[in-house]
Design a protein around this motif. Structure first.
Motif, mmCIF file in Angstrom:
data_model
loop_
_atom_site.group_PDB
_atom_site.id
_atom_site.type_symbol
_atom_site.label_atom_id
_atom_site.label_comp_id
_atom_site.label_asym_id
_atom_site.label_seq_id
_atom_site.Cartn_x
_atom_site.Cartn_y
_atom_site.Cartn_z
ATOM 1 N N ARG A 1 42.446 -12.640 2.306
ATOM 2 C CA ARG A 1 41.298 -12.557 1.401
ATOM 3 C C ARG A 1 40.072 -12.010 2.400
ATOM 4 O O ARG A 1 40.060 -12.422 3.657
ATOM 5 C CB ARG A 1 40.886 -13.856 0.833
ATOM 6 C CG ARG A 1 41.718 -14.542 -0.113
ATOM 7 C CD ARG A 1 42.107 -13.406 -1.143
ATOM 8 N NE ARG A 1 43.240 -13.880 -2.048
ATOM 9 C CZ ARG A 1 42.907 -14.552 -3.488
ATOM 10 N NH1 ARG A 1 41.919 -14.506 -3.770
ATOM 11 N NH2 ARG A 1 44.152 -15.037 -4.015
ATOM 12 N N LEU B 1 32.222 -20.312 6.844
ATOM 13 C CA LEU B 1 33.587 -20.179 6.136
ATOM 14 C C LEU B 1 34.560 -19.696 6.850
ATOM 15 O O LEU B 1 35.890 -20.420 6.853
ATOM 16 C CB LEU B 1 33.268 -18.886 5.051
ATOM 17 C CG LEU B 1 32.306 -19.185 3.645
ATOM 18 C CD1 LEU B 1 31.968 -18.138 3.030
ATOM 19 C CD2 LEU B 1 32.596 -20.571 3.014
ATOM 20 N N MET C 1 39.203 -23.773 -1.691
ATOM 21 C CA MET C 1 38.343 -22.580 -0.859
ATOM 22 C C MET C 1 39.065 -21.388 -1.559
ATOM 23 O O MET C 1 38.216 -20.461 -1.725
ATOM 24 C CB MET C 1 38.549 -22.732 0.554
ATOM 25 C CG MET C 1 37.971 -21.536 1.198
ATOM 26 S SD MET C 1 37.816 -21.704 3.124
ATOM 27 C CE MET C 1 36.307 -22.641 2.926
ATOM 28 N N ARG C 2 40.591 -21.116 -1.793
ATOM 29 C CA ARG C 2 40.894 -20.046 -2.284
ATOM 30 C C ARG C 2 40.326 -19.669 -3.820
ATOM 31 O O ARG C 2 40.151 -18.335 -4.074
ATOM 32 C CB ARG C 2 42.410 -19.925 -2.143
ATOM 33 C CG ARG C 2 43.316 -18.723 -2.782
ATOM 34 C CD ARG C 2 44.529 -18.843 -3.015
ATOM 35 N NE ARG C 2 44.901 -20.022 -3.872
ATOM 36 C CZ ARG C 2 46.066 -20.185 -4.203
ATOM 37 N NH1 ARG C 2 47.179 -19.733 -3.509
ATOM 38 N NH2 ARG C 2 46.271 -21.361 -5.252
ATOM 39 N N ILE D 1 36.523 -12.063 3.563
ATOM 40 C CA ILE D 1 35.274 -12.990 3.404
ATOM 41 C C ILE D 1 34.074 -12.711 2.687
ATOM 42 O O ILE D 1 33.365 -13.275 2.180
ATOM 43 C CB ILE D 1 35.078 -13.254 5.021
ATOM 44 C CG1 ILE D 1 34.272 -14.931 5.204
ATOM 45 C CG2 ILE D 1 34.051 -12.182 5.669
ATOM 46 C CD1 ILE D 1 35.263 -15.997 4.893
ATOM 47 N N HIS E 1 33.994 -14.036 -0.972
ATOM 48 C CA HIS E 1 33.938 -15.554 -1.242
ATOM 49 C C HIS E 1 32.590 -15.586 -1.954
ATOM 50 O O HIS E 1 31.521 -14.959 -1.603
ATOM 51 C CB HIS E 1 33.738 -16.380 0.265
ATOM 52 C CG HIS E 1 34.032 -17.606 0.014
ATOM 53 N ND1 HIS E 1 32.791 -18.505 -0.597
ATOM 54 C CD2 HIS E 1 34.772 -18.440 -0.005
ATOM 55 C CE1 HIS E 1 33.185 -19.646 -0.494
ATOM 56 N NE2 HIS E 1 34.482 -19.638 -0.192
ATOM 57 N N ASN F 1 37.504 -19.918 -4.575
ATOM 58 C CA ASN F 1 36.000 -19.590 -4.337
ATOM 59 C C ASN F 1 36.100 -17.919 -3.873
ATOM 60 O O ASN F 1 35.107 -17.553 -3.792
ATOM 61 C CB ASN F 1 35.399 -20.312 -3.188
ATOM 62 C CG ASN F 1 35.058 -21.778 -3.653
ATOM 63 O OD1 ASN F 1 34.856 -21.965 -4.923
ATOM 64 N ND2 ASN F 1 34.895 -22.810 -2.906
ATOM 65 N N PHE F 2 37.116 -17.354 -3.893
ATOM 66 C CA PHE F 2 37.092 -16.000 -3.627
ATOM 67 C C PHE F 2 37.358 -15.172 -4.938
ATOM 68 O O PHE F 2 37.942 -15.614 -6.067
ATOM 69 C CB PHE F 2 38.418 -15.586 -2.751
ATOM 70 C CG PHE F 2 38.170 -16.030 -1.345
ATOM 71 C CD1 PHE F 2 37.660 -15.151 -0.549
ATOM 72 C CD2 PHE F 2 38.819 -17.197 -0.766
ATOM 73 C CE1 PHE F 2 37.310 -15.463 0.908
ATOM 74 C CE2 PHE F 2 38.407 -17.430 0.563
ATOM 75 C CZ PHE F 2 37.897 -16.482 1.528
#
Length: 473
Positions: free
Chosen positions: A284, A381, A461-462, A286, A289, A464-465
């Protein structure tokens, strides 16, 4: 009061104990997360925040709504009719700052101003900004900022929602950990009760000394204390879990009976999926995000504000033209400046531009500050991702080491029990070996929980992408 609390604790303990033998309420991790996502007040609050942002856009668009006005009046003193008027007007603002107006005005009376037009008069006009507000104005800025703010809100609420779900899921697995520790302690208590019975019989037969019964009883009592403590931890973690359980209509979920986890620490897809998760997060960008997108949308808002402040440097030159036509007269539209018209040119130029310079400078500073905040958030992040990756890989290695360590302690315990049955060891050594096994099992459970919690951190967290990276703006 202490006695009442003790009685209540015993009743809860008995209810919990009987629950093992009865059909009990169980909840899986997926079911739990689904309930939190659907009914938790914070999740509902975040969704309402997005609706509020949509309402802000609608309100900003209201600045471009046409305005319809009307007026009716008459003045009469001592039998003298000063005036009688009937007016209707429509004002239409457009995107590029141009305002179009149309009206019908009827005026009659005995005391009119010489510049007033008697009778019915139609008017069509246009006001055009020639410098300030031509390329950009407050109405367009408010609408742009409302659109950017909506994207900001969507990004922020996505992060907050996923943080809530992460906290909820990790609370679930802490609950599972406490449950498995309690089951472990209960199994050990049962084993030691049987051992105490056997030791008493061997003492009665004269095969073992009396001190062995004391040793077995002390070991049992120690594990019973640990069982009580483990049960209390499980009850407390159940209460923590209950904080996330809500029903429809914002009603808190009251537990009428003990609930148990339907999932166990050993049956989780994370053990086989963690490498795929790490590769997926590493792939991903950054900048996609949601936390970074939040700052980028904020940058767009600040840029809109800068553009608006820059308009203050321009002179305000507004040109207004109105075409008139009396009622029941044939209209002559051309030439525009020959008959039946009115025009005006208004000019305003601030001399020193102090306010404009200060506002524009502050707008540029806010842009730079937001760029610095964005850089800090990107770095934060990246560090989090690397930290979660290291935790996952390290705990996964620890799981293997802990499992091997547990197997070795079990072999030593089995060997010690064999020696004891042959009369070559003592119950004290068996208890010592058994304590090491229990300690290793608790450590094994703890490491599994830490692994799953780290896995969840990276997993949420993934989420949030932005998945569609074609247009991250």
């Amino acid at each position: 009061m202490k006695k009442a609390n003790k009685v209540l604790f015993v009743l809860i303990f008995l209810l919990f104990q009987s629950g093992f033998a009865q059909d009990s309420l169980k909840i899986s991790a997926n079911e739990f997360i689904s309930v939190v996502k659907s009914y938790h007040p914070l999740a509902l609050k975040y969704r309402l925040q997005n609706k509020m942002a949509e309402a802000e856009i609608t309100r900003a668009r209201g600045n471009f709504d046409p305005v319809l006005a009307g007026k009716l009046g008459e003045k009469n003193i001592g039998g003298t009719r000063y005036y009688e008027q009937r007016n209707a007007a429509l004002e239409i603002p457009t995107w590029y700052g141009v305002e179009v107006t149309g009206s019908y005005n009827y005026l009659d009376g005995e005391k009119l101003d010489p510049s007033d037009t008697r009778g019915g008069l139609y008017q069509f006009g246009v006001t055009v900004p020639l410098a300030k507000n031509l390329l950009y104005d407050k109405r367009r800025a408010l609408l742009d900022q409302a659109k950017f703010a909506q994207k900001m809100t969507e990004a922020e609420q996505a992060v907050l929602t996923n943080d809530l779900l992460l906290e909820a899921e990790n609370t679930y697995w802490e609950w599972v950990q406490n449950y498995e520790v309690y089951k472990l302690k209960s199994e050990i208590v049962n084993i030691n009760r049987e051992r105490l019975k056997l030791t008493k019989k061997t003492f009665e037969y004269g095969e073992k000394p009396a001190i062995d019964t004391v040793e077995a009883l002390s070991q049992l009592q120690s594990f019973e204390l640990q069982q009580q403590d483990a049960f209390l931890n499980f009850v407390k973690s159940t209460r923590q879990l209950q904080l996330f359980l809500w029903k429809e209509n914002r009603q808190f979920y009251e537990l009428s009976q003990m609930i148990y986890p339907a999932d166990g620490l050993s049956r989780h897809p994370a053990y086989s999926d963690f490498e795929f998760l790490i590769d997926d997060v590493e792939s991903r960008q950054i900048n996609t995000h949601f936390s970074v997108l939040y700052y980028r949308q904020k940058q767009n808002i600040l840029e809109s504000e800068r553009r608006l402040k820059w308009q203050s440097f321009l002179p305000k030159i507004d040109f207004t033209y109105n075409f008139f036509n009396k009622e029941n007269y044939r209209a002559d539209y051309l030439p525009l400046f020959d008959n039946n018209f009115q025009y005006g040119l208004k000019l305003e130029i601030p001399v020193f531009q102090r306010e404009a310079r200060a506002n524009y400078q502050m707008a540029k500073i806010k842009l730079m500050q937001n760029e610095l905040d964005t850089d800090v958030k990107r770095r934060e992040l990246n560090v989090k991702i690397e930290t979660y990756k290291s935790e996952i890989l390290n705990y996964h290695t620890q799981i293997s080491l802990s499992e091997n360590n547990l197997q070795n302690y079990r072999r030593l315990l089995y060997a010690e029990e064999t020696r004891y049955s042959n009369g070559e060891s003592s119950l004290f050594l068996i208890n010592s070996r058994e304590n090491k096994v229990i300690e290793a099992q608790e450590k094994f459970i703890s490491i599994r929980t830490k692994f799953l919690k780290s896995f969840n951190k990276l997993k949420w967290m993934r989420e949030n992408f932005l998945y569609n990276t074609a247009n991250p703006e």
